[in-house]
Design a protein around this motif. Structure first.
Motif, PDB file in Angstrom:
ATOM      1  N   TYR A 110      24.580  20.585 -28.816  1.00 29.99           N
ATOM      2  CA  TYR A 110      25.884  20.437 -29.460  1.00 29.99           C
ATOM      3  C   TYR A 110      26.355  18.994 -29.306  1.00 29.99           C
ATOM      4  CZ  TYR A 110      26.079  25.504 -29.860  1.00 29.99           C
ATOM      5  OH  TYR A 110      25.796  26.800 -30.202  1.00 29.99           O
TER       6      TYR A 110
ATOM      7  N   HIS B 247      32.116  27.260 -25.154  1.00 30.10           N
ATOM      8  CA  HIS B 247      33.359  27.059 -25.912  1.00 30.10           C
ATOM      9  C   HIS B 247      33.383  27.951 -27.159  1.00 30.10           C
ATOM     10  CE1 HIS B 247      34.939  23.412 -23.821  1.00 30.10           C
ATOM     11  NE2 HIS B 247      33.665  23.202 -23.546  1.00 30.10           N
TER      12      HIS B 247
ATOM     13  N   HIS C  94      29.137  18.112 -28.434  1.00 33.40           N
ATOM     14  CA  HIS C  94      29.943  18.096 -27.203  1.00 33.40           C
ATOM     15  C   HIS C  94      29.127  17.609 -25.997  1.00 33.40           C
ATOM     16  CE1 HIS C  94      33.053  19.220 -24.413  1.00 33.40           C
ATOM     17  NE2 HIS C  94      32.407  20.254 -23.906  1.00 33.40           N
ATOM     18  N   HIS C  95      27.820  17.777 -26.054  1.00 32.37           N
ATOM     19  CA  HIS C  95      26.988  17.413 -24.908  1.00 32.37           C
ATOM     20  C   HIS C  95      26.870  15.895 -24.723  1.00 32.37           C
ATOM     21  CE1 HIS C  95      25.016  21.673 -25.156  1.00 32.37           C
ATOM     22  NE2 HIS C  95      26.297  21.705 -24.918  1.00 32.37           N
TER      23      HIS C  95
ATOM     24  N   LEU D 140      33.220  18.340 -29.819  1.00 29.72           N
ATOM     25  CA  LEU D 140      33.402  19.798 -29.827  1.00 29.72           C
ATOM     26  C   LEU D 140      34.117  20.250 -31.101  1.00 29.72           C
ATOM     27  CD1 LEU D 140      33.085  22.442 -28.200  1.00 29.72           C
ATOM     28  CD2 LEU D 140      35.429  22.074 -27.417  1.00 29.72           C
TER      29      LEU D 140
ATOM     30  N   GLY E 203      28.484  23.630 -24.619  1.00 27.76           N
ATOM     31  CA  GLY E 203      29.037  23.773 -25.972  1.00 27.76           C
ATOM     32  C   GLY E 203      29.078  25.223 -26.425  1.00 27.76           C
TER      33      GLY E 203
ATOM     34  N   ASP F 215      31.571  20.378 -33.633  1.00 22.85           N
ATOM     35  CA  ASP F 215      30.729  21.558 -33.361  1.00 22.85           C
ATOM     36  C   ASP F 215      31.403  22.828 -33.892  1.00 22.85           C
ATOM     37  OD1 ASP F 215      28.719  20.142 -31.958  1.00 22.85           O
ATOM     38  OD2 ASP F 215      29.782  20.359 -30.048  1.00 22.85           O
TER      39      ASP F 215
END
Lengths: 136, 136, 136
Positions: free
Chosen positions: B76, B89, B78-79, A59, B86, A62
């Motif tokens: 993202y 956020h 994050h996934h 993240l 994602g 990202d």
């Protein structure tokens, strides 16, 4: 009523960096003796911000990609002053430069995943965050 | 000096939703007994935010379209954690996750059209907003 | 505990304008008698914001260009109400509508280049910023 003021100093190795300051803030709150109140954390330099989100490496990448996409490095009128950090001013603006954190029973009253980050966009030099705790 | 802390709970029916919390905040301020002070409302989950703007259906749709354009759902990093939120956020980051509201004569001191919204970007589960009132 | 509340009025000549309010805020803080505390400055109209950044003409133009790029004037659902300022609502959202400033030893505790701006996106009429100082 009680108040406390402290300054956190940063000198990041990279130009852009996210530094988790949650524990540093918890220590300032504990030292302040404030049980119920508010804690302001604000980046004092105009090319840095504060982000309250997740300590998750993917993240965080990202976020950096997204900031670069919406506020890219490039040519800015500001660079006529000799600076080359126009994008860093805009990234601070997009992210936000401060957070106000609730203090409850002597601790930062954060959600389960909330972590506080100093977000540096033009680092490799000394910069500060002001922390002000106010309460009782 | 007085302080009050309350938590507003949400479980929205849709994944993305704007919930007007102005009256809920006014009640917390009234109950706190604070006449002059500050009221912090902060989303404790990192995929939700707070928006202070107009209770106008068209504008609320405009906002959602705009957030989707600038922080779209998609792939993202994050996934890789198993999450698929994602974008939520980033939408929280773009919108802002908190507001500090002035309290004057025992009421939120808002402009003529200012309404406060809880902005959910990954709902359909229980999430909280912390409200902290500080003053005298 | 001390508190003070004041309202700054604006009626900008142009539709979009950045007005430096740093000295106006310093005066309100000085008059309040608060030595240690917090000062909230919040735009009460939902098409204006607060920006904490550099008093540098090139950067101020960069900011306006950037806001126009990310939240452009154009067609919005909000315009079905007869308004034509949908973009101004989004620009306020992108920039942020408020700042909380630390007060230390009776002065705004700002970084070396931090200046506070009222950011008007739909001006040429009377609008307000609320300023609330809280502390001791």
């Amino acid at each position: 009523m009680k108040s406390a003021t402290e300054y956190l100093w940063f000198e990041t190795k990279r130009r852009k960096e996210l530094v988790n300051i949650t524990e540093a803030l918890q220590k300032i709150v504990a030292k302040s003796g404030v049980a119920e109140g508010l804690c302001l954390a604000s980046a004092m330099h105009i090319t840095a911000g504060i982000w309250v989100n997740d300590e998750e490496p993917g993240l965080k990448e990202d976020l950096q990609d997204w900031l670069e996409k919406l506020a890219p490095a490039g040519d800015y009128r500001h660079h006529a002053t000799g600076e080359d950090n126009g994008d860093a001013h805009l990234k601070r603006t997009l992210l936000g430069h401060q957070a106000v954190l609730p203090v409850t029973k002597g601790r930062l009253d954060l959600g389960p995943w909330e972590q506080i980050f100093y977000a540096e966009f033009d680092g490799q030099r000394k910069k500060r965050v002001v922390v002000k705790v106010l309460g009782e």
